[in-house]
Design a protein around this motif. Structure first.
Motif, mmCIF file in Angstrom:
data_model
loop_
_atom_site.group_PDB
_atom_site.id
_atom_site.type_symbol
_atom_site.label_atom_id
_atom_site.label_comp_id
_atom_site.label_asym_id
_atom_site.label_seq_id
_atom_site.Cartn_x
_atom_site.Cartn_y
_atom_site.Cartn_z
ATOM 1 N N UNK A 102 13.164 10.276 41.739
ATOM 2 C CA UNK A 102 12.984 8.842 41.648
ATOM 3 C C UNK A 102 11.521 8.442 41.778
ATOM 4 N N UNK A 103 10.711 9.324 42.372
ATOM 5 C CA UNK A 103 9.288 9.019 42.500
ATOM 6 C C UNK A 103 8.579 9.114 41.154
ATOM 7 N N UNK A 104 9.265 9.697 40.153
ATOM 8 C CA UNK A 104 8.654 9.866 38.851
ATOM 9 C C UNK A 104 8.922 8.697 37.919
ATOM 10 N N UNK A 105 9.424 7.592 38.442
ATOM 11 C CA UNK A 105 9.703 6.429 37.620
ATOM 12 C C UNK A 105 8.400 5.673 37.350
ATOM 13 N N UNK A 106 7.548 6.300 36.559
ATOM 14 C CA UNK A 106 6.248 5.753 36.228
ATOM 15 C C UNK A 106 6.346 5.084 34.864
ATOM 16 N N UNK A 107 5.714 3.947 34.743
ATOM 17 C CA UNK A 107 5.746 3.207 33.480
ATOM 18 C C UNK A 107 7.165 2.846 33.063
ATOM 19 N N UNK A 108 8.000 2.571 34.009
ATOM 20 C CA UNK A 108 9.364 2.158 33.706
ATOM 21 C C UNK A 108 10.405 3.030 34.365
ATOM 22 N N UNK A 109 11.646 2.596 34.264
ATOM 23 C CA UNK A 109 12.770 3.339 34.833
ATOM 24 C C UNK A 109 12.981 4.612 34.022
ATOM 25 N N UNK A 110 12.938 5.750 34.700
ATOM 26 C CA UNK A 110 13.023 7.050 34.037
ATOM 27 C C UNK A 110 14.473 7.473 33.851
ATOM 28 N N UNK A 111 14.855 7.817 32.630
ATOM 29 C CA UNK A 111 16.232 8.186 32.303
ATOM 30 C C UNK A 111 16.587 9.610 32.701
ATOM 31 N N UNK A 112 15.586 10.466 32.898
ATOM 32 C CA UNK A 112 15.851 11.870 33.162
ATOM 33 C C UNK A 112 15.696 12.683 31.895
ATOM 34 N N UNK A 113 16.268 13.882 31.886
ATOM 35 C CA UNK A 113 16.187 14.752 30.717
ATOM 36 C C UNK A 113 17.575 15.244 30.342
ATOM 37 N N UNK A 114 17.683 15.809 29.146
ATOM 38 C CA UNK A 114 18.933 16.412 28.704
ATOM 39 C C UNK A 114 20.108 15.453 28.721
ATOM 40 N N UNK A 115 21.256 15.975 29.106
ATOM 41 C CA UNK A 115 22.471 15.163 29.120
ATOM 42 C C UNK A 115 22.384 13.998 30.099
ATOM 43 N N UNK A 116 21.663 14.186 31.203
ATOM 44 C CA UNK A 116 21.503 13.099 32.161
ATOM 45 C C UNK A 116 20.812 11.917 31.490
ATOM 46 N N UNK A 147 20.289 5.327 36.703
ATOM 47 C CA UNK A 147 19.159 4.412 36.752
ATOM 48 C C UNK A 147 19.568 3.142 37.495
ATOM 49 N N UNK A 148 18.584 2.379 37.913
ATOM 50 C CA UNK A 148 18.866 1.129 38.614
ATOM 51 C C UNK A 148 19.409 0.084 37.639
ATOM 52 N N UNK A 149 19.957 -0.990 38.196
ATOM 53 C CA UNK A 149 20.444 -2.091 37.369
ATOM 54 C C UNK A 149 19.277 -2.693 36.597
ATOM 55 N N UNK A 150 19.477 -2.920 35.309
ATOM 56 C CA UNK A 150 18.431 -3.457 34.459
ATOM 57 C C UNK A 150 18.452 -4.978 34.467
ATOM 58 N N UNK A 191 16.279 -7.606 24.560
ATOM 59 C CA UNK A 191 17.147 -8.247 25.544
ATOM 60 C C UNK A 191 17.031 -7.617 26.935
ATOM 61 N N UNK A 192 16.121 -6.667 27.095
ATOM 62 C CA UNK A 192 15.957 -5.975 28.377
ATOM 63 C C UNK A 192 14.557 -6.240 28.917
ATOM 64 N N UNK A 193 14.483 -6.850 30.095
ATOM 65 C CA UNK A 193 13.189 -7.163 30.707
ATOM 66 C C UNK A 193 12.608 -5.978 31.462
ATOM 67 N N UNK A 194 13.475 -5.137 31.999
ATOM 68 C CA UNK A 194 13.023 -3.989 32.778
ATOM 69 C C UNK A 194 12.333 -2.968 31.875
ATOM 70 N N UNK A 195 11.176 -2.499 32.300
ATOM 71 C CA UNK A 195 10.491 -1.446 31.552
ATOM 72 C C UNK A 195 11.247 -0.139 31.728
ATOM 73 N N UNK A 196 11.431 0.588 30.655
ATOM 74 C CA UNK A 196 12.155 1.858 30.725
ATOM 75 C C UNK A 196 11.290 2.983 30.190
ATOM 76 N N UNK A 197 11.498 4.168 30.739
ATOM 77 C CA UNK A 197 10.738 5.357 30.380
ATOM 78 C C UNK A 197 11.721 6.415 29.875
ATOM 79 N N UNK A 198 11.662 6.698 28.587
ATOM 80 C CA UNK A 198 12.615 7.639 27.986
ATOM 81 C C UNK A 198 11.908 8.918 27.547
#
Length: 230
Positions: free
Chosen positions: A45-59, A118-121, A217-224
């Protein structure tokens, strides 16, 4: 539990201990938190830089689906809470059912992902006129068509066959929603050439294409960064 960084490869050790009930997504989702477990390497969770981080692979794919279900659930919740003028009892019933389905989908992914979720967007529906039937149904049509194309476009990226089976069950429900919304707009137009290819198969969109549309429609920054791509 081993934690991930962007540079690390994650080794999946995941399974779902319960499968979806065929007849009632809502009934399943109500018991989902108690009956489902996802055992997987955790996302840092500390790696949520520049937005909410989705993870890798199937996650990352599951979080991608979770994000879209959050968006749809929030939309239909607003539709039912602030009903447009002259809405009929039938339309209220249909839209309430769809709302409940989308909430069930959202809660299913949240429970399945557990600590990896991920957290609620935060959403932005300022462009939608919830007092207008035309605006609401046009947006619903766009969201449902987008959701179907998103699941179709991400399916082959999923490595765990159990996840793929579950995604297939969910997308079939989303396609029923899409057909119903189209019929509410104009009876008998449950499917159109705009969502079909030359073989009468539903079109697909890549995650990047879907997020480019949904991002309005999404205000939260996300990191994919870790999201699988074509």
């Amino acid at each position: 539990m081993e934690k991930l960084t962007y540079a690390e490869e994650k080794k999946e050790k995941a399974f779902l201990s319960a499968s979806l009930q065929r007849r009632s997504f809502l009934k399943y989702a109500g018991a989902g938190a108690a009956s489902i477990a996802l055992l997987a390497a955790g996302c840092d969770k500390d790696d949520e830089i520049n937005g909410v981080y989705f993870g890798t692979g199937d996650i990352a794919i599951l979080n991608y689906a979770y994000a879209l279900e959050q968006l749809e659930a929030a939309f239909y919740t607003q539709v039912v809470a602030t009903q447009y003028a002259s809405i009929t009892a039938m339309e209220t019933s249909y839209l309430t059912d769809i709302r409940d389905h989308e909430i069930a989908h959202r809660e299913f992914f949240k429970a399945a992902l557990g600590v990896n979720a991920i957290a609620a967007l935060e959403v932005n529906f300022s462009s939608i006129n919830f007092n207008s039937r035309d605006s609401v149904l046009a947006t619903a049509k766009a969201f449902e068509d987008l959701g179907v194309s998103a699941y179709n476009g991400a399916g082959f990226l999923i490595q765990n066959p159990e996840y793929l089976t579950l995604a297939g069950k969910i997308v079939s429900v989303e396609a029923r929603h899409a057909a119903l919304i189209r019929d509410l707009i104009s009876n008998g137009t449950f499917v159109g050439t705009d969502v079909l290819d030359g073989y009468a198969m539903e079109k697909s969109r890549s995650p990047s294409e879907v997020l480019a549309i949904a991002g309005a429609y999404i205000k939260t920054a996300i990191n994919v960064e870790g999201l699988p791509t074509y």
